[in-house]
Scaffold this motif. Structure first.
Motif, PDB file in Angstrom:
ATOM      1  N   SER A  26      45.383  40.709  35.276  1.00 39.71           N
ATOM      2  CA  SER A  26      45.271  41.854  34.786  1.00 39.71           C
ATOM      3  C   SER A  26      46.608  42.653  35.670  1.00 39.71           C
ATOM      4  CB  SER A  26      44.471  42.813  34.851  1.00 39.71           C
ATOM      5  OG  SER A  26      43.282  42.629  33.961  1.00 39.71           O
ATOM      6  N   HIS A  27      47.458  43.140  35.060  1.00 44.77           N
ATOM      7  CA  HIS A  27      48.914  43.334  35.900  1.00 44.77           C
ATOM      8  C   HIS A  27      48.685  44.746  36.375  1.00 44.77           C
ATOM      9  CE1 HIS A  27      50.526  46.011  32.786  1.00 44.77           C
ATOM     10  NE2 HIS A  27      50.350  45.045  31.657  1.00 44.77           N
ATOM     11  N   GLY A  28      49.768  45.068  37.316  1.00 39.31           N
ATOM     12  CA  GLY A  28      49.804  46.402  37.753  1.00 39.31           C
ATOM     13  C   GLY A  28      50.748  47.311  36.939  1.00 39.31           C
ATOM     14  N   ASP A  88      32.718  32.659  31.401  1.00 36.86           N
ATOM     15  CA  ASP A  88      32.799  31.915  32.943  1.00 36.86           C
ATOM     16  C   ASP A  88      34.369  32.391  33.612  1.00 36.86           C
ATOM     17  OD1 ASP A  88      30.128  31.133  33.171  1.00 36.86           O
ATOM     18  OD2 ASP A  88      30.648  29.229  32.030  1.00 36.86           O
ATOM     19  N   VAL A  89      34.595  33.412  33.242  1.00 39.54           N
ATOM     20  CA  VAL A  89      36.092  33.707  33.573  1.00 39.54           C
ATOM     21  C   VAL A  89      36.345  34.324  34.817  1.00 39.54           C
ATOM     22  CG1 VAL A  89      38.035  35.654  32.921  1.00 39.54           C
ATOM     23  CG2 VAL A  89      36.478  34.630  30.988  1.00 39.54           C
ATOM     24  N   MET A  90      36.928  33.807  35.494  1.00 38.58           N
ATOM     25  CA  MET A  90      37.520  34.473  36.963  1.00 38.58           C
ATOM     26  C   MET A  90      38.399  35.397  36.487  1.00 38.58           C
ATOM     27  SD  MET A  90      38.985  32.418  40.176  1.00 38.58           S
ATOM     28  CE  MET A  90      40.850  32.971  40.591  1.00 38.58           C
ATOM     29  N   MET A  91      38.076  36.540  37.033  1.00 35.08           N
ATOM     30  CA  MET A  91      38.951  37.844  36.662  1.00 35.08           C
ATOM     31  C   MET A  91      39.914  38.232  37.678  1.00 35.08           C
ATOM     32  SD  MET A  91      36.580  40.331  34.303  1.00 35.08           S
ATOM     33  CE  MET A  91      38.027  41.524  33.666  1.00 35.08           C
ATOM     34  N   VAL A  92      41.299  37.986  37.684  1.00 35.29           N
ATOM     35  CA  VAL A  92      42.141  38.477  38.739  1.00 35.29           C
ATOM     36  C   VAL A  92      42.966  39.870  38.289  1.00 35.29           C
ATOM     37  CG1 VAL A  92      43.920  37.853  40.111  1.00 35.29           C
ATOM     38  CG2 VAL A  92      42.399  35.945  39.134  1.00 35.29           C
ATOM     39  N   GLY A  93      42.867  40.764  39.285  1.00 35.50           N
ATOM     40  CA  GLY A  93      43.790  42.135  38.930  1.00 35.50           C
ATOM     41  C   GLY A  93      44.402  42.502  40.095  1.00 35.50           C
ATOM     42  N   HIS A  94      45.737  42.980  39.725  1.00 36.94           N
ATOM     43  CA  HIS A  94      46.374  43.567  40.836  1.00 36.94           C
ATOM     44  C   HIS A  94      46.687  44.810  40.642  1.00 36.94           C
ATOM     45  CE1 HIS A  94      51.026  44.180  42.256  1.00 36.94           C
ATOM     46  NE2 HIS A  94      50.202  44.457  43.469  1.00 36.94           N
ATOM     47  N   SER A  95      46.500  45.659  41.750  1.00 33.73           N
ATOM     48  CA  SER A  95      46.989  47.002  41.823  1.00 33.73           C
ATOM     49  C   SER A  95      46.197  47.762  40.758  1.00 33.73           C
ATOM     50  CB  SER A  95      48.490  47.305  41.475  1.00 33.73           C
ATOM     51  OG  SER A  95      48.801  48.688  41.981  1.00 33.73           O
ATOM     52  N   THR A  96      46.967  48.453  39.597  1.00 30.11           N
ATOM     53  CA  THR A  96      46.080  49.004  38.572  1.00 30.11           C
ATOM     54  C   THR A  96      45.200  48.080  37.953  1.00 30.11           C
ATOM     55  OG1 THR A  96      47.847  50.688  38.213  1.00 30.11           O
ATOM     56  CG2 THR A  96      46.386  50.314  36.400  1.00 30.11           C
ATOM     57  N   GLY A  97      45.746  46.783  37.624  1.00 27.95           N
ATOM     58  CA  GLY A  97      44.872  45.757  37.296  1.00 27.95           C
ATOM     59  C   GLY A  97      43.594  45.427  38.011  1.00 27.95           C
ATOM     60  N   GLY A  98      43.454  45.674  39.049  1.00 26.63           N
ATOM     61  CA  GLY A  98      42.320  45.676  40.176  1.00 26.63           C
ATOM     62  C   GLY A  98      41.213  46.744  39.737  1.00 26.63           C
ATOM     63  N   GLY A  99      41.778  48.015  39.411  1.00 28.16           N
ATOM     64  CA  GLY A  99      40.903  48.900  38.623  1.00 28.16           C
ATOM     65  C   GLY A  99      40.408  48.602  37.301  1.00 28.16           C
ATOM     66  N   LEU A 118      40.334  40.805  43.495  1.00 28.60           N
ATOM     67  CA  LEU A 118      41.043  42.042  43.633  1.00 28.60           C
ATOM     68  C   LEU A 118      42.048  41.953  44.467  1.00 28.60           C
ATOM     69  CD1 LEU A 118      38.053  44.709  43.717  1.00 28.60           C
ATOM     70  CD2 LEU A 118      39.354  43.730  41.551  1.00 28.60           C
ATOM     71  N   MET A 119      43.356  42.068  43.951  1.00 29.22           N
ATOM     72  CA  MET A 119      44.425  42.049  44.890  1.00 29.22           C
ATOM     73  C   MET A 119      45.326  43.340  45.125  1.00 29.22           C
ATOM     74  SD  MET A 119      47.759  39.328  44.509  1.00 29.22           S
ATOM     75  CE  MET A 119      48.939  40.606  43.685  1.00 29.22           C
ATOM     76  N   GLY A 120      45.652  43.722  46.132  1.00 25.15           N
ATOM     77  CA  GLY A 120      46.483  44.981  46.438  1.00 25.15           C
ATOM     78  C   GLY A 120      45.890  45.858  45.360  1.00 25.15           C
ATOM     79  N   ALA A 121      44.629  46.178  45.160  1.00 25.21           N
ATOM     80  CA  ALA A 121      43.774  46.709  44.147  1.00 25.21           C
ATOM     81  C   ALA A 121      43.743  48.193  44.606  1.00 25.21           C
ATOM     82  CB  ALA A 121      42.555  45.986  43.510  1.00 25.21           C
ATOM     83  N   VAL A 122      43.734  49.263  43.222  1.00 28.42           N
ATOM     84  CA  VAL A 122      43.710  50.617  43.823  1.00 28.42           C
ATOM     85  C   VAL A 122      41.904  50.887  43.975  1.00 28.42           C
ATOM     86  CG1 VAL A 122      45.524  51.120  42.333  1.00 28.42           C
ATOM     87  CG2 VAL A 122      43.285  50.979  41.192  1.00 28.42           C
ATOM     88  N   HIS A 221      44.700  41.766  50.240  1.00 27.64           N
ATOM     89  CA  HIS A 221      45.409  42.900  50.586  1.00 27.64           C
ATOM     90  C   HIS A 221      46.288  42.529  51.529  1.00 27.64           C
ATOM     91  CE1 HIS A 221      45.050  47.088  48.829  1.00 27.64           C
ATOM     92  NE2 HIS A 221      45.899  47.255  49.758  1.00 27.64           N
ATOM     93  N   GLY A 222      47.523  43.036  51.576  1.00 24.88           N
ATOM     94  CA  GLY A 222      48.421  43.075  52.619  1.00 24.88           C
ATOM     95  C   GLY A 222      48.182  44.194  53.581  1.00 24.88           C
ATOM     96  N   ASP A 223      48.392  44.054  54.810  1.00 22.48           N
ATOM     97  CA  ASP A 223      48.240  45.051  55.926  1.00 22.48           C
ATOM     98  C   ASP A 223      49.612  45.884  56.067  1.00 22.48           C
ATOM     99  OD1 ASP A 223      49.980  43.570  57.551  1.00 22.48           O
ATOM    100  OD2 ASP A 223      48.334  43.279  58.789  1.00 22.48           O
ATOM    101  N   ASP A 224      50.633  45.645  55.202  1.00 25.16           N
ATOM    102  CA  ASP A 224      51.774  46.523  55.095  1.00 25.16           C
ATOM    103  C   ASP A 224      51.944  46.875  53.748  1.00 25.16           C
ATOM    104  OD1 ASP A 224      53.966  48.133  56.286  1.00 25.16           O
ATOM    105  OD2 ASP A 224      55.278  46.363  55.887  1.00 25.16           O
TER     106      ASP A 224
END
Length: 274
Positions: A26-28, A88-99, A118-122, A221-224
């Protein structure tokens, strides 16, 4: 071109690459499935079936006037899973996609889900509230909307040229190609859809959704991260998701799929195989 029509008549574009255990992406905001191409290619090349869709109002999906909210985004994804009959899906979401991933699990459970990233997720919530004093003031997002309406094309260029990839940091290796790709994906989005999505990603409270996670969860998550600051996002989310693991990328930007590509690809592959 693979498409699927939801029950409310919205056509969603999706990519379906590879064979094997299923991973969804799921994209941002305001991007498309193309933002995940390096990860989808890598994981599909290592024995996984990767599904990445353009959220309604984004990319090649249709641009309905309504439904630009997290509940509908999650329901769209649930209908896509049902259409493809994936399990059995591995769900991956970035930013808005994490939401989107969090709200999917909150509304639809994990009967089709094996694990989550959840990557860089909101989540849990971006905007500052009495219960979330570390969030960003509403004025920040009002500023987004003001800049968007004043000159959307320039606003998108400014975001991509600066904080999204961390290209505004001293010594950053700036990629004009990444800037152009981000801008072009953003400009594909529907004008109202992307405008409405600012409210969706910034004001939706995912706290109760996170508490419903009952599958292995990796939070990256990136710390910057200048778009979704880590303290009010990942560091709070890991306290809400049962048995979640937090992996911090030192100096990492919001767009780890681009600026920390090799590390992210390796981490996603290792988690998928675990």
């Amino acid at each position: 071109m693979a498409t699927f029509t939801t029950r409310d008549g919205t056509t969603l574009f999706y990519k379906d690459w590879g064979d094997g255990p299923v991973i969804s992406f799921s994209h941002g905001w305001p991007l498309s499935a193309d933002a995940w191409d390096p990860q989808v290619f890598h994981l599909a090349s290592h024995g996984f079936r990767c599904i990445a869709h353009d959220r309604r109002g984004h990319g090649r999906s249709s641009q309905p006037w309504g439904g630009n909210d997290m509940d509908t985004y999650a329901d769209d994804l649930a209908q896509l899973f049902e259409h493809l009959d994936v399990k059995d899906v591995m769900m991956v979401g970035h930013s808005t996609g994490g939401g989107e991933v969090a709200r999917y699990i909150g509304r639809h459970g994990t009967s089709r889900v094996s694990r989550a990233v959840l990557m860089g997720a909101v989540p849990p919530i971006m905007v500052q509230t009495p219960d979330n004093p570390g969030g960003l003031p509403l004025s920040v997002f009002d500023g987004f909307r003001e800049a968007y309406l004043a000159d959307r094309a320039q606003f998108f260029l400014d975001v991509a040229s600066g904080p999204f990839f961390g290209f505004n940091r001293p010594g950053a290796k700036v990629s004009q190609g990444q800037i152009r790709s981000w801008w072009e994906q953003g400009m594909q989005s529907g004008f109202k859809n992307a405008y409405d999505c600012i409210k969706a990603f910034s004001e939706t409270d995912f706290t109760e959704d996170l508490r419903k996670f009952d599958v292995p969860t990796l939070i990256i998550h990136g710390d910057d991260d200048q778009i979704v600051p880590i303290d009010a996002a990942a560091r709070r989310s890991v306290e809400l998701v049962p048995n979640a693991t937090l992996k911090v990328y030192p100096g990492g930007s919001h767009s780890l799929g681009d600026t920390s590509r090799e590390q992210l690809n390796a981490d996603l592959l290792a988690f998928a195989r675990s």
